[in-house]
Scaffold this motif. Structure first.
Motif, PDB file in Angstrom:
ATOM      1  N   LYS A   9      -2.065  -3.233   0.810  1.00  0.00           N
ATOM      2  CA  LYS A   9      -1.200  -2.054   0.801  1.00  0.00           C
ATOM      3  C   LYS A   9       0.231  -2.440   0.477  1.00  0.00           C
ATOM      4  CE  LYS A   9      -3.845   0.592   4.096  1.00  0.00           C
ATOM      5  NZ  LYS A   9      -3.869   1.420   5.268  1.00  0.00           N
ATOM      6  N   PHE A  10       0.890  -1.539  -0.209  1.00  0.00           N
ATOM      7  CA  PHE A  10       2.318  -1.690  -0.467  1.00  0.00           C
ATOM      8  C   PHE A  10       2.995  -0.429   0.032  1.00  0.00           C
ATOM      9  CE2 PHE A  10       6.135  -0.987  -2.922  1.00  0.00           C
ATOM     10  CZ  PHE A  10       6.807  -2.173  -2.697  1.00  0.00           C
ATOM     11  N   ASP A  11       3.881  -0.583   0.992  1.00  0.00           N
ATOM     12  CA  ASP A  11       4.700   0.517   1.500  1.00  0.00           C
ATOM     13  C   ASP A  11       6.137   0.253   1.082  1.00  0.00           C
ATOM     14  OD1 ASP A  11       2.763   1.993   3.031  1.00  0.00           O
ATOM     15  OD2 ASP A  11       2.803   0.371   4.483  1.00  0.00           O
ATOM     16  N   GLY A  12       6.886   1.304   0.822  1.00  0.00           N
ATOM     17  CA  GLY A  12       8.306   1.117   0.586  1.00  0.00           C
ATOM     18  C   GLY A  12       8.763   1.371  -0.833  1.00  0.00           C
ATOM     19  N   LEU A  13       8.190   2.367  -1.484  1.00  0.00           N
ATOM     20  CA  LEU A  13       8.644   2.679  -2.837  1.00  0.00           C
ATOM     21  C   LEU A  13      10.121   3.045  -2.867  1.00  0.00           C
ATOM     22  CD1 LEU A  13       5.648   4.689  -4.304  1.00  0.00           C
ATOM     23  CD2 LEU A  13       6.389   2.404  -4.910  1.00  0.00           C
ATOM     24  N   GLU A  14      10.609   3.668  -1.798  1.00  0.00           N
ATOM     25  CA  GLU A  14      12.038   4.028  -1.738  1.00  0.00           C
ATOM     26  C   GLU A  14      12.905   2.798  -1.945  1.00  0.00           C
ATOM     27  OE1 GLU A  14      13.923   6.905  -0.152  1.00  0.00           O
ATOM     28  OE2 GLU A  14      12.224   8.259  -0.287  1.00  0.00           O
ATOM     29  N   LYS A  24      11.639   7.197  -8.791  1.00  0.00           N
ATOM     30  CA  LYS A  24      10.528   7.026  -7.855  1.00  0.00           C
ATOM     31  C   LYS A  24       9.200   7.078  -8.604  1.00  0.00           C
ATOM     32  CE  LYS A  24       9.124   8.500  -3.283  1.00  0.00           C
ATOM     33  NZ  LYS A  24       9.451   9.356  -2.153  1.00  0.00           N
ATOM     34  N   GLU A  25       9.107   7.932  -9.609  1.00  0.00           N
ATOM     35  CA  GLU A  25       7.876   8.043 -10.388  1.00  0.00           C
ATOM     36  C   GLU A  25       7.576   6.742 -11.135  1.00  0.00           C
ATOM     37  OE1 GLU A  25       5.982  10.645 -14.049  1.00  0.00           O
ATOM     38  OE2 GLU A  25       7.716  11.435 -12.983  1.00  0.00           O
ATOM     39  N   LYS A  67      -5.487   3.832  -4.582  1.00  0.00           N
ATOM     40  CA  LYS A  67      -5.113   5.109  -3.971  1.00  0.00           C
ATOM     41  C   LYS A  67      -3.600   5.176  -3.817  1.00  0.00           C
ATOM     42  CE  LYS A  67      -9.299   5.133  -1.205  1.00  0.00           C
ATOM     43  NZ  LYS A  67      -9.819   4.924   0.132  1.00  0.00           N
ATOM     44  N   ILE A  68      -3.046   6.327  -4.147  1.00  0.00           N
ATOM     45  CA  ILE A  68      -1.617   6.561  -3.966  1.00  0.00           C
ATOM     46  C   ILE A  68      -1.469   7.717  -2.990  1.00  0.00           C
ATOM     47  CG2 ILE A  68       0.543   7.205  -5.084  1.00  0.00           C
ATOM     48  CD1 ILE A  68      -0.660   6.116  -7.706  1.00  0.00           C
ATOM     49  N   SER A  69      -0.770   7.449  -1.889  1.00  0.00           N
ATOM     50  CA  SER A  69      -0.531   8.470  -0.883  1.00  0.00           C
ATOM     51  C   SER A  69       0.934   8.387  -0.465  1.00  0.00           C
ATOM     52  CB  SER A  69      -1.450   8.262   0.319  1.00  0.00           C
ATOM     53  OG  SER A  69      -1.175   9.207   1.329  1.00  0.00           O
ATOM     54  N   GLY A  70       1.746   9.279  -1.020  1.00  0.00           N
ATOM     55  CA  GLY A  70       3.177   9.229  -0.726  1.00  0.00           C
ATOM     56  C   GLY A  70       3.772   7.929  -1.218  1.00  0.00           C
ATOM     57  N   ASP A  71       4.367   7.169  -0.318  1.00  0.00           N
ATOM     58  CA  ASP A  71       4.981   5.890  -0.671  1.00  0.00           C
ATOM     59  C   ASP A  71       4.065   4.699  -0.402  1.00  0.00           C
ATOM     60  OD1 ASP A  71       7.246   7.079  -1.552  1.00  0.00           O
ATOM     61  OD2 ASP A  71       8.520   6.480   0.108  1.00  0.00           O
ATOM     62  N   THR A  72       2.788   4.960  -0.210  1.00  0.00           N
ATOM     63  CA  THR A  72       1.838   3.884   0.049  1.00  0.00           C
ATOM     64  C   THR A  72       0.839   3.796  -1.101  1.00  0.00           C
ATOM     65  OG1 THR A  72       2.023   4.215   2.430  1.00  0.00           O
ATOM     66  CG2 THR A  72       0.107   3.002   1.659  1.00  0.00           C
TER      67      THR A  72
END
Length: 122
Positions: A9-14, A24-25, A67-72
């Motif tokens: 998992k990768f969190d933290g697109l911001e 962000k896109e 899977k892409i869910s919000g910023d994850t």
């Protein structure tokens, strides 16, 4: 016995798009692309180091869609169709562990970060 599978998992697109000054896109698309490449690399690594008798376990290390869910962003690969996959990975009281999934994940993590950086700079 349960199947052997791992999520990366990768969190933290911001933080990512702020650090590289991209939308962000674009950060989401780049990260998803890097995750697909990373999961494919992890699959390839696992298949190259898994012990082989019949080839069934190696053939059944599969990649699931990212899977892409919000910023994850989550990538998953599993050796679920071989009911003995976890015995090989973790061992039993009668046989030693012969890890192939965990080393593949460990090998793939630095690849992911370098791939994201390369894609964002390029």
């Amino acid at each position: 016995m349960a199947s052997v599978g791992f999520d990366i998992k990768f969190d933290g697109l911001e933080r990512l798009y702020e650090q590289f000054d991209v939308s962000k896109e674009k950060a989401r698309n780049v990260t998803a692309t890097a995750m697909k490449a990373t999961i494919a690399k992890a699959q390839q690594t696992a298949q190259s180091i898994v012990p082989v008798r019949t080839g069934y376990l190696r053939q059944n290390i599969v990649v699931k869609p990212v899977k892409i869910s919000g910023d994850t962003i989550t990538g998953e690969f599993v050796a679920s169709q071989a009911d003995y996959a976890s015995y090989v990975e973790y061992g039993t009281y009668k046989m030693r562990a012969q890890p192939y999934m965990r080393p593949a994940v460990a090998d793939a993590q630095p690849f992911f970060y370098s791939k994201v950086e390369l894609l964002l700079k390029g």
